[in-house]
Write a protein that holds these residues in place. Structure first.
Motif, PDB file in Angstrom:
ATOM      1  N   TYR A 202       0.845  -1.195   0.000  1.00  0.00           N
ATOM      2  CA  TYR A 202       0.000   0.000   0.000  1.00  0.00           C
ATOM      3  C   TYR A 202       0.885   1.251   0.000  1.00  0.00           C
ATOM      4  O   TYR A 202       1.949   1.261   0.623  1.00  0.00           O
ATOM      5  CB  TYR A 202      -0.916   0.015   1.224  1.00  0.00           C
ATOM      6  CG  TYR A 202      -2.038  -1.000   1.154  1.00  0.00           C
ATOM      7  CD1 TYR A 202      -3.063  -0.872   0.218  1.00  0.00           C
ATOM      8  CD2 TYR A 202      -2.076  -2.089   2.021  1.00  0.00           C
ATOM      9  CE1 TYR A 202      -4.090  -1.798   0.157  1.00  0.00           C
ATOM     10  CE2 TYR A 202      -3.097  -3.022   1.961  1.00  0.00           C
ATOM     11  CZ  TYR A 202      -4.105  -2.870   1.029  1.00  0.00           C
ATOM     12  OH  TYR A 202      -5.111  -3.783   0.956  1.00  0.00           O
ATOM     13  N   ARG A 205       1.206   7.359   1.513  1.00  0.00           N
ATOM     14  CA  ARG A 205       0.102   8.295   1.664  1.00  0.00           C
ATOM     15  C   ARG A 205      -1.180   7.610   1.195  1.00  0.00           C
ATOM     16  O   ARG A 205      -1.286   7.196   0.050  1.00  0.00           O
ATOM     17  CB  ARG A 205       0.361   9.554   0.838  1.00  0.00           C
ATOM     18  CG  ARG A 205       1.555  10.361   1.318  1.00  0.00           C
ATOM     19  CD  ARG A 205       1.719  11.623   0.493  1.00  0.00           C
ATOM     20  NE  ARG A 205       2.864  12.410   0.939  1.00  0.00           N
ATOM     21  CZ  ARG A 205       3.228  13.569   0.394  1.00  0.00           C
ATOM     22  NH1 ARG A 205       2.523  14.058  -0.633  1.00  0.00           N
ATOM     23  NH2 ARG A 205       4.277  14.221   0.853  1.00  0.00           N
ATOM     24  N   SER A 206      -2.134   7.500   2.101  1.00  0.00           N
ATOM     25  CA  SER A 206      -3.323   6.735   1.770  1.00  0.00           C
ATOM     26  C   SER A 206      -4.551   7.367   2.391  1.00  0.00           C
ATOM     27  O   SER A 206      -4.466   8.166   3.324  1.00  0.00           O
ATOM     28  CB  SER A 206      -3.169   5.296   2.253  1.00  0.00           C
ATOM     29  OG  SER A 206      -2.807   5.260   3.628  1.00  0.00           O
ATOM     30  N   ASN A 207      -5.707   6.993   1.865  1.00  0.00           N
ATOM     31  CA  ASN A 207      -6.962   7.492   2.420  1.00  0.00           C
ATOM     32  C   ASN A 207      -7.334   6.719   3.681  1.00  0.00           C
ATOM     33  O   ASN A 207      -6.604   5.819   4.115  1.00  0.00           O
ATOM     34  CB  ASN A 207      -8.084   7.393   1.374  1.00  0.00           C
ATOM     35  CG  ASN A 207      -8.238   5.976   0.834  1.00  0.00           C
ATOM     36  OD1 ASN A 207      -8.055   5.000   1.559  1.00  0.00           O
ATOM     37  ND2 ASN A 207      -8.579   5.870  -0.441  1.00  0.00           N
ATOM     38  N   THR A 210      -7.675   2.790   3.264  1.00  0.00           N
ATOM     39  CA  THR A 210      -6.383   2.118   3.124  1.00  0.00           C
ATOM     40  C   THR A 210      -5.602   2.154   4.430  1.00  0.00           C
ATOM     41  O   THR A 210      -4.964   1.168   4.820  1.00  0.00           O
ATOM     42  CB  THR A 210      -5.562   2.783   2.009  1.00  0.00           C
ATOM     43  OG1 THR A 210      -6.303   2.752   0.790  1.00  0.00           O
ATOM     44  CG2 THR A 210      -4.240   2.063   1.802  1.00  0.00           C
ATOM     45  N   LYS A 214      -4.159  -1.010   6.669  1.00  0.00           N
ATOM     46  CA  LYS A 214      -2.762  -1.132   7.093  1.00  0.00           C
ATOM     47  C   LYS A 214      -2.658  -1.326   8.607  1.00  0.00           C
ATOM     48  O   LYS A 214      -1.864  -2.144   9.090  1.00  0.00           O
ATOM     49  CB  LYS A 214      -1.970   0.106   6.656  1.00  0.00           C
ATOM     50  CG  LYS A 214      -1.794   0.204   5.140  1.00  0.00           C
ATOM     51  CD  LYS A 214      -1.143   1.504   4.720  1.00  0.00           C
ATOM     52  CE  LYS A 214       0.311   1.551   5.105  1.00  0.00           C
ATOM     53  NZ  LYS A 214       0.984   2.762   4.567  1.00  0.00           N
ATOM     54  N   ASN A 404       5.264  -1.503  -7.304  1.00  0.00           N
ATOM     55  CA  ASN A 404       4.264  -1.892  -6.310  1.00  0.00           C
ATOM     56  C   ASN A 404       4.113  -3.403  -6.181  1.00  0.00           C
ATOM     57  O   ASN A 404       3.454  -3.896  -5.267  1.00  0.00           O
ATOM     58  CB  ASN A 404       2.905  -1.262  -6.651  1.00  0.00           C
ATOM     59  CG  ASN A 404       2.358  -1.762  -7.982  1.00  0.00           C
ATOM     60  OD1 ASN A 404       3.104  -2.172  -8.855  1.00  0.00           O
ATOM     61  ND2 ASN A 404       1.041  -1.719  -8.122  1.00  0.00           N
TER      62      ASN A 404
END
Length: 456
Positions: A202, A205-207, A210, A214, A404
């Protein structure tokens, strides 16, 4: 109980017919369902085995793979299954192993549970894995959550540990839902690497969704590590450390340099601190109690193989019977006493003190010897070749896939390393759930390999 299992299988069949991918998810979540046993007529089976057969039949009838052969251009359109030659060789060796054992019920049970059904699941996953490989890891995360939660509960309370010796607080070893502590490490070890690979795949920087995923993965990893600690599974810890070391060496330059530096510092510490060095040396040379028992097992197994079984092995589920003629009832456990040998020879009281009875185990507790005894020298060599190809392909793909995908490839390398290293002193394959985890790793790597070949 059997009535409830039948109801469950009926519900699962409906799911498999209408939502095949959901059925795969259920199976991978419920790998320990092999503990639920029953009979179909006179054939013994487990809940897990029955679900795999239902899943395979549902896929086979829905996807109708035989119809592809009717197309004029099928030779150009057909995609070979990854490692198909190795799979054919392993199935042939497994059938020969059953033949050596006389095709008795035990041998046929091992054949279907540890070879046929895991490979059936492998075929389904390869055909249904076009979207994303990550979706095959999430059900393992849920399974690890349950296993770890029960393990932590056992550690805190001492309840549901059905071995009085392991249940005592001073020497507690948890078993979770399994029959023995090492099963916890064998199951969770490779899963931890897969969860870590999913976590790292992932973006930083994620929403919110997400980020929640994590955090959930991180909690499961910590809980799984705690479960292995509470199980006191030293083989699992060595497997985790060895796998982590290899993954770090294959990572980018900064992590590789840090790993080498920490390794040098660790070796200097061991050289300077004698108790730690002696402990590591004792474990590495298998001079502790469990290590000496393993060495005795291997010696007996080698003698058995040399006596007319070097090619055929003992046959599926026939090791205990074959090894009887070569088994010693116990060993005199060596210690640091410099006068140990003389005392064992001349001192009856001392001899009784260091005597350790040794039972006949189901397998030799070494990954190569396990395969050799069960499916012969040919089967052991094919499995060794398959694992070697697995490493070769995974390492080769590291430099070719998108950024990724690298965490998942590293996780696959770490997971197989955990299986292999722990397997040097244990049985990391010959159990329903462990055999499926092994073939799941091969399937996920195969999917990555197929997708990469289509893009070049």
């Amino acid at each position: 109980m059997e009535f409830l299992l039948i109801i469950g299988l009926i519900c699962f069949s409906i799911i498999a017919i209408f939502r095949l991918d959901w059925a795969i998810f259920i199976i991978l979540t419920a790998l320990p369902a092999y503990l639920l046993r029953f009979k179909v007529g006179f054939i013994p089976t487990t809940m897990l085995e029955a679900m795999i057969v239902i899943l395979f039949l549902s896929w086979f009838l829905q996807d109708k793979p035989w119809q592809r052969l009717k197309k004029h251009d099928w030779q150009n359109r057909r995609q070979k299954y990854p490692y198909h030659l190795e799979i054919i060789g392993i199935l042939v060796a497994a059938w020969l192993g059953a033949a050596v054992a006389g095709f008795d019920n035990a041998a046929l049970g091992i054949l279907k549970a540890y070879f046929l059904e895991p490979i059936m699941l492998y075929l389904v996953i390869i055909n249904r894995g076009k979207k994303s490989e990550n979706r095959f890891i999430w059900p393992l995360a849920l399974s690890a959550t349950v296993i770890s939660a029960i393990a932590i509960f056992q550690q805190l309370t001492g309840l549901f540990i059905f071995n009085d010796f392991w249940a005592q607080a001073s020497q507690r070893r948890i078993t979770s839902i399994f029959a023995y502590p090492n099963a916890v490490g064998l199951y969770l070890g490779p899963i931890i690497f897969l969860l870590a690979g999913l976590f790292l795949s992932y973006p930083k920087r994620s929403n919110l969704i997400t980020a929640s995923k994590k955090i959930f993965l991180l909690l499961i990893i910590v809980a799984s590590l705690a479960a292995i600690i509470f199980a006191r599974s030293e083989g699992a810890w060595v497997g985790l450390l060895g796998g982590t070391f290899l993954v770090a060496l294959l990572s980018h330059r900064r992590i590789r340099g840090l790993t080498i530096g920490l390794t040098i510092i660790g070796l200097i510490f061991l050289a300077c601190y004698a108790p730690a060095w002696q402990y590591i040396q004792k474990k590495a040379t298998l001079m502790d109690l469990s290590g000496q028992i393993r060495r005795q097992q291997w010696q007996e197994t080698i003698v058995m193989l040399k006596n007319g079984n070097i090619i055929s092995g003992s046959g599926l589920s026939n090791y205990q019977e074959k090894i009887k003629a070569f088994h010693q009832e116990g060993i005199f456990v060596k210690n640091d006493d410099p006068d140990w040998y003389r005392k064992v020879v001349w001192n009856e009281a001392y001899k009784k003190q260091v005597w350790q009875p040794v039972e006949i185990y189901m397998y030799p507790h070494n990954i190569f010897l396990n395969f050799w005894t069960e499916i012969g020298l040919l089967g052991a060599l094919i499995f060794t070749w398959l694992i070697g190809r697995y490493y070769y392909d995974a390492i080769k793909l590291l430099s070719k896939v998108e950024k990724n995908k690298r965490p998942l490839l590293l996780a696959l390398i770490g997971a197989m390393s955990a299986i292999f290293i722990h397997g040097l002193v244990d049985v990391p394959y010959f159990k329903n759930d462990l055999a499926i985890i092994f073939w799941l790793l091969v399937a996920i790597l195969g999917l990555i390999k197929i997708k990469h070949q289509k893009t070049i």
